[in-house]
Design an enzyme around this catalytic site. Sequence first.
Site, PDB file in Angstrom:
ATOM      1  N   GLU A 182       0.836  -1.206   0.000  1.00  0.00           N
ATOM      2  CA  GLU A 182       0.000   0.000   0.000  1.00  0.00           C
ATOM      3  C   GLU A 182       0.871   1.257   0.000  1.00  0.00           C
ATOM      4  O   GLU A 182       1.825   1.368   0.761  1.00  0.00           O
ATOM      5  CB  GLU A 182      -0.898  -0.019   1.245  1.00  0.00           C
ATOM      6  CG  GLU A 182      -1.830   1.168   1.357  1.00  0.00           C
ATOM      7  CD  GLU A 182      -2.754   1.075   2.555  1.00  0.00           C
ATOM      8  OE1 GLU A 182      -3.721   1.861   2.620  1.00  0.00           O
ATOM      9  OE2 GLU A 182      -2.519   0.217   3.439  1.00  0.00           O
TER      10      GLU A 182
ATOM     11  N   LYS B 242      -8.680   3.990  -3.474  1.00  0.00           N
ATOM     12  CA  LYS B 242      -9.316   3.394  -2.300  1.00  0.00           C
ATOM     13  C   LYS B 242     -10.662   4.047  -2.026  1.00  0.00           C
ATOM     14  O   LYS B 242     -10.769   5.272  -1.923  1.00  0.00           O
ATOM     15  CB  LYS B 242      -8.390   3.536  -1.093  1.00  0.00           C
ATOM     16  CG  LYS B 242      -8.824   2.731   0.124  1.00  0.00           C
ATOM     17  CD  LYS B 242      -7.757   2.778   1.206  1.00  0.00           C
ATOM     18  CE  LYS B 242      -8.090   1.876   2.375  1.00  0.00           C
ATOM     19  NZ  LYS B 242      -7.033   1.900   3.413  1.00  0.00           N
TER      20      LYS B 242
ATOM     21  N   CYS C 104      -5.910  -2.599   1.586  1.00  0.00           N
ATOM     22  CA  CYS C 104      -6.034  -2.604   3.041  1.00  0.00           C
ATOM     23  C   CYS C 104      -7.470  -2.873   3.486  1.00  0.00           C
ATOM     24  O   CYS C 104      -8.025  -3.917   3.206  1.00  0.00           O
ATOM     25  CB  CYS C 104      -5.481  -1.280   3.584  1.00  0.00           C
ATOM     26  SG  CYS C 104      -5.234  -1.230   5.368  1.00  0.00           S
TER      27      CYS C 104
END
Length: 352
Positions: A45, A130, A164
């Site tokens: 990430e 994200k 994540c």
Amino acid sequence: MLPRFKAAAIHAAPVFLDRTATTEKAISIIREAARAGAELIAFPETYIPAFPVWAALWAPIDNHDLFVRMAEQSVLIDGPEVARLRAEARSLGVTVSVGISERSPVSAGGLWNSNLLIGDDGEILVHHRKLVPTFYEKLVWASGDGAGLKVAEARLGRIGCLICGENTNPLARFALMAQGEQVHISSWPPMWPTRRPSGGGNFNNVAANRIRASAHSFEAKAFGIVTAGYMDAPMRAFLIARDPSVADVIDQTPRAASFFVDPTGEAFGDTFQDEEGIAYADIDLNKCVEPKQFHDVVGYYNRFDIFDLSIDRTRLVPANFSDEAARPPAGAALPPTDHVKVGDGPLSSRNA
């Protein structure tokens, strides 16, 4: 027969908050993994330029300078860092997944937590932002959109990525399953502090990430590549030099691990946690077939007459402009209005 190949999960630290040096390190790692025979290489990430762990360590009013530096060192989709990675993937004939802190072309402080899947021809196959920054990440990144909820039809198979905490979102995960995902890449930070050591019960991200990765692979009948960041000595020293009181939080927070899971949810291949390195595993997509007999949640093992899921994959932009200057003279036939999207780089809009 379905593809067989070697995959690499990169368990490595960036050159902290230095996008140019981190890009060079990434290219060196890609070359090393390619020499070892890896055809799919996955980075953690926001590997470029770093994960903003400071948002968990200090109050927002103390972090303005770090946000400014993060913005300065974040990258544009059509910038030189991404161009270098694309060229390297094309040169070596490998597929690369890499997390970046993406900078908006229309806002000096607009950032997204993004992941790029770059094909072995150098093209961006998936550009994902994200959906929702998790917990203290909201102090750094804006929310993304559904444009990147795509599974790439690559030479190596159908590859999807989530970042994540998105791997806790069952609808986001199902969106990828519904596209026939065969390899799922999940990317993670090097650590996830949630409490001071004296408070007890700090979040065990190794256990949580293993649960999430295994659950998704078991449900999707897909291989999982878990790639997590690593906190090296320079990163630790930078944070502690700023405030020595955070040393206990940093040192007693569990470090993330990089590993692989098969379509039954079992771990296999290499695992890295407490040292920097490249984890490898041999992936045989033919092993995705037999488990579909038991539970095929995007096939026979569902009730599509009961459940209905709609997913908007529109790339969000600040505004849509109709260019008056492009209009023909009065009396001439009017062509369709040319809508210019603002807020997306040329590569990302082409490959969205």
